[in-house]
Design a protein around this motif. Structure first.
Motif, mmCIF file in Angstrom:
data_model
loop_
_atom_site.group_PDB
_atom_site.id
_atom_site.type_symbol
_atom_site.label_atom_id
_atom_site.label_comp_id
_atom_site.label_asym_id
_atom_site.label_seq_id
_atom_site.Cartn_x
_atom_site.Cartn_y
_atom_site.Cartn_z
ATOM 1 N N GLU A 116 0.805 -1.202 -0.084
ATOM 2 C CA GLU A 116 0.048 -0.034 0.165
ATOM 3 C C GLU A 116 0.876 1.316 -0.032
ATOM 4 N N MET A 117 2.005 1.290 -0.394
ATOM 5 C CA MET A 117 2.970 2.433 -0.793
ATOM 6 C C MET A 117 2.406 3.611 -1.079
ATOM 7 N N GLU A 118 1.683 3.447 -2.347
ATOM 8 C CA GLU A 118 1.060 4.525 -3.319
ATOM 9 C C GLU A 118 -0.110 5.011 -2.485
ATOM 10 N N GLU A 119 -0.841 4.034 -1.803
ATOM 11 C CA GLU A 119 -2.124 4.569 -0.890
ATOM 12 C C GLU A 119 -1.725 5.477 0.306
ATOM 13 N N ILE A 120 -0.578 4.850 0.764
ATOM 14 C CA ILE A 120 -0.041 5.642 2.068
ATOM 15 C C ILE A 120 0.423 7.004 1.672
ATOM 16 N N LEU A 121 1.227 7.072 0.621
ATOM 17 C CA LEU A 121 1.539 8.356 0.145
ATOM 18 C C LEU A 121 0.463 9.405 -0.472
ATOM 19 N N TYR A 122 -0.553 8.701 -0.820
ATOM 20 C CA TYR A 122 -1.844 9.555 -1.364
ATOM 21 C C TYR A 122 -2.507 10.213 0.013
ATOM 22 N N GLU A 123 -2.897 9.272 0.852
ATOM 23 C CA GLU A 123 -3.469 9.712 1.963
ATOM 24 C C GLU A 123 -2.779 10.977 2.502
ATOM 25 N N LEU A 124 -1.578 10.893 2.696
ATOM 26 C CA LEU A 124 -0.635 11.831 3.537
ATOM 27 C C LEU A 124 -0.083 13.078 2.505
ATOM 28 N N ARG A 125 -0.559 12.962 1.164
ATOM 29 C CA ARG A 125 -0.088 13.768 0.227
ATOM 30 C C ARG A 125 0.153 15.248 0.452
ATOM 31 N N GLU A 126 -0.774 15.923 1.126
ATOM 32 C CA GLU A 126 -0.434 17.165 1.591
ATOM 33 C C GLU A 126 0.760 17.415 2.603
ATOM 34 N N HIS A 127 1.092 16.521 3.317
ATOM 35 C CA HIS A 127 2.095 16.277 4.314
ATOM 36 C C HIS A 127 2.997 15.350 4.114
ATOM 37 N N ALA A 128 3.155 14.709 3.220
ATOM 38 C CA ALA A 128 4.274 13.609 2.713
ATOM 39 C C ALA A 128 5.286 14.173 2.333
#
Length: 536
Positions: free
Chosen positions: A256-268
């Motif tokens: 779920e690497m992409e999904e994790i980055l997506y959920e945090l995208r404004e803070h990742a």
């Protein structure tokens, strides 16, 4: 003045009033009431998911989030100036003042100030870890060793940028109670650090930056993102100021690497290849799934193993596709000034490891000791030159399947008698240190923390319950492990002397190791039963 909503259930430690102000505790209480119920639901989800994965033979890429992976347009937020160049990062606990000064002065671009695996969460360590960071940002931290050597901060422009790692979602802070319940350690660590330092860091031209440990799904990343958004709004900090790097150190998170980055995208900010906890997660997840998932000795599983190559190459590709940093794994070697020949052999391994990471496209990597900073930096300097990173290397050649991530049985190695003994030795020595309040300790020339202790005890558990036969033909049994542990305890008593043995926590460590390595009911994290033994 109204009473604080948080009850502090611990004997006071020096200067704790500077951290545990009424306003800071009220902020932590609000985080707890708003987010702990969701934390509890996600922890319950973990348990059910693991049982299902063990039956199914492993996870796969989620069909319900395929649209996130297939959308080429989205990117994470641009890195702030302080996090653009991360070619060398040093790790270590924040609860030691000398280590704090040395880490900031080390020449690394980033210091991972650790409240998690490298820190035993005594009340003193929790409070003084926060104090040390406040003092460092205010440039009032120094340390004088018993021999008179003084440690002080160098010029501000040369100091490492602090990226703080709070505890994982699974651990509570038993000394802070809200409505009679312990506050999750993650929210206590994050809340106190953010409350005291967010504005201070902005004035310094940096910001509140975090490493997020042991996430098992994108839903857990979504929870962190909501925590960040709420905290920024509550304290009037511009949204998007927080930056988070996620350790991909569980097998489910690897899918779920992409999904994790997506959920945090404004803070990742990026992802990290947390290699030791990743191996622990594999053993834990598939501990009762038969011989297919039995790992050999931990030191035989290098980053060139096919399933580890699949994991790291997928991480680099994922990060660069989304504009995030890819940070490599730990060089845990601790140089010895007494054995130059052994040092050079070990340093050559470190160079080879960092050269490989830089060539593979990583933007930086971890070391555990200041002497390794120039070694790692040289590897990345060759590839990066004057560039701050290599996100332009998209690694579109990489195609990783679920089977490749799970190909543990393709390893050309098997458990050995020496590996079993090493697991007992490392587990015993590390736990003794942890129970005395020290979370990072050198054992046999390597810097050990909770992650490596977790691998040790989990491999023992798996080998016993799978009936592994070692290289010499001996079957691993609970009796064999108890015999090894008893002999090791006797060897330690002989090594350190009767007085030092009695003053330590050796018997407690021995008993705890056997409990977490041999009990039929596997403890998901050894720190859960260990926490009850910490501080008496």
């Amino acid at each position: 003045m109204a009473a604080t909503p948080v009850r502090v259930d611990a004997p006071p430690v020096e200067r704790q009033e500077e951290v545990l102000t009424d306003a800071a505790l009220a902020f932590v209480a609000e985080l707890h009431r708003r987010f702990t119920p969701r934390r509890d639901e996600l922890l319950a989800r973990r348990a059910g998911r693991r049982a299902a994965l063990a039956r199914a033979g492993g996870p796969g890429f989620l069909p319900e989030t395929a649209h996130v992976r297939e959308d080429p347009a989205w990117r994470v937020a641009e890195a702030p100036p302080a996090l653009r160049d991360r070619r060398v990062e040093i790790t270590g606990p924040a609860d030691d003042r000398r280590m704090t000064v040395n880490a900031l002065n080390s020449g690394a671009r980033v210091w991972l100030a650790d409240f998690e695996d490298a820190s035993a969460p005594t009340w003193h360590n929790v409070v003084h870890g926060q104090l040390n960071l406040i003092d460092a940002f205010e440039r009032r931290i120094d340390f004088t060793a018993p021999g008179g050597k003084r440690y002080a901060l160098g010029p501000a422009e040369r100091l490492a940028t602090v990226v703080m790692r709070p505890r994982g979602w699974h651990l509570d802070e038993r000394h802070l109670l809200v409505d009679g319940r312990p506050v999750p350690g993650a929210l206590a660590d994050f809340g106190l650090y953010f409350f005291h330092n967010a504005e201070r860091l902005l004035r310094l031209g940096k910001g509140p930056y975090f490493y997020l440990p042991k996430l098992e799904s994108h839903l857990e990343a979504r929870l962190w993102n909501d925590v960040f958004a709420f905290a920024q709004e509550q304290l009037g900090i511009p949204r998007g100021t927080v930056r988070a790097t996620v350790l991909i150190e569980t097998i489910t998170a690897a899918f779920e690497m992409e999904e994790i980055l997506y959920e945090l995208r404004e803070h990742a900010s990026g992802l990290n290849a947390g290699r030791w906890d990743y191996l622990f997660s594999l053993v834990k997840t598939f501990r009762d799934a038969g011989e297919r998932f039995v790992l050999p000795d931990r030191n035989a599983v290098t980053m060139t193993a096919p399933f580890m190559r699949a994991y790291t190459e997928l991480l680099v590709r994922t990060c660069h596709r989304r504009g995030a940093h890819a940070i490599g794994g730990m060089a845990a070697f601790v140089p010895s000034r007494r054995d130059p020949a052994a040092n050079e052999v070990a340093l050559e391994r470190v160079r080879a490891d960092k050269d490989r990471e830089a060539r593979d496209g990583f933007d930086g990597s971890w070391v555990a000791h200041p002497d390794l900073v120039p070694v790692a930096r040289a590897s990345f300097d060759v590839v990066l030159g004057d560039r701050p990173h290599q996100k332009d290397r998209l690694r579109e050649d990489v195609r990783v399947t679920a089977d490749q991530l799970l190909a543990v049985d393709a390893l050309d190695a098997r458990p050995t008698a020496a590996g079993l003994r090493n697991a007992v030795q490392v587990g015993l020595r590390y736990l003794e240190s942890w129970l005395r309040g020290t979370g990072a300790v050198a054992v046999f020339g390597l810097m050990e923390d909770v992650a490596t202790a977790e691998i040790s005890r989990s491999q023992i558990w798996q080998w016993v319950h799978t009936g592994v036969v070692l290289d010499g033909g001996e079957k691993v049994t609970a009796g064999l492990v108890r015999d090894l542990a008893a002999r090791e305890l006797a060897a330690v008593r002989e090594e350190v002397g009767a007085d030092a043995f009695a003053a330590g926590a050796w018997q407690k460590a021995h008993d705890l190791l056997l409990k977490v390595a041999l009990d039929d009911a596997y403890a998901d994290f050894l720190t859960l039963p260990a926490y009850g033994l910490l501080e008496g």
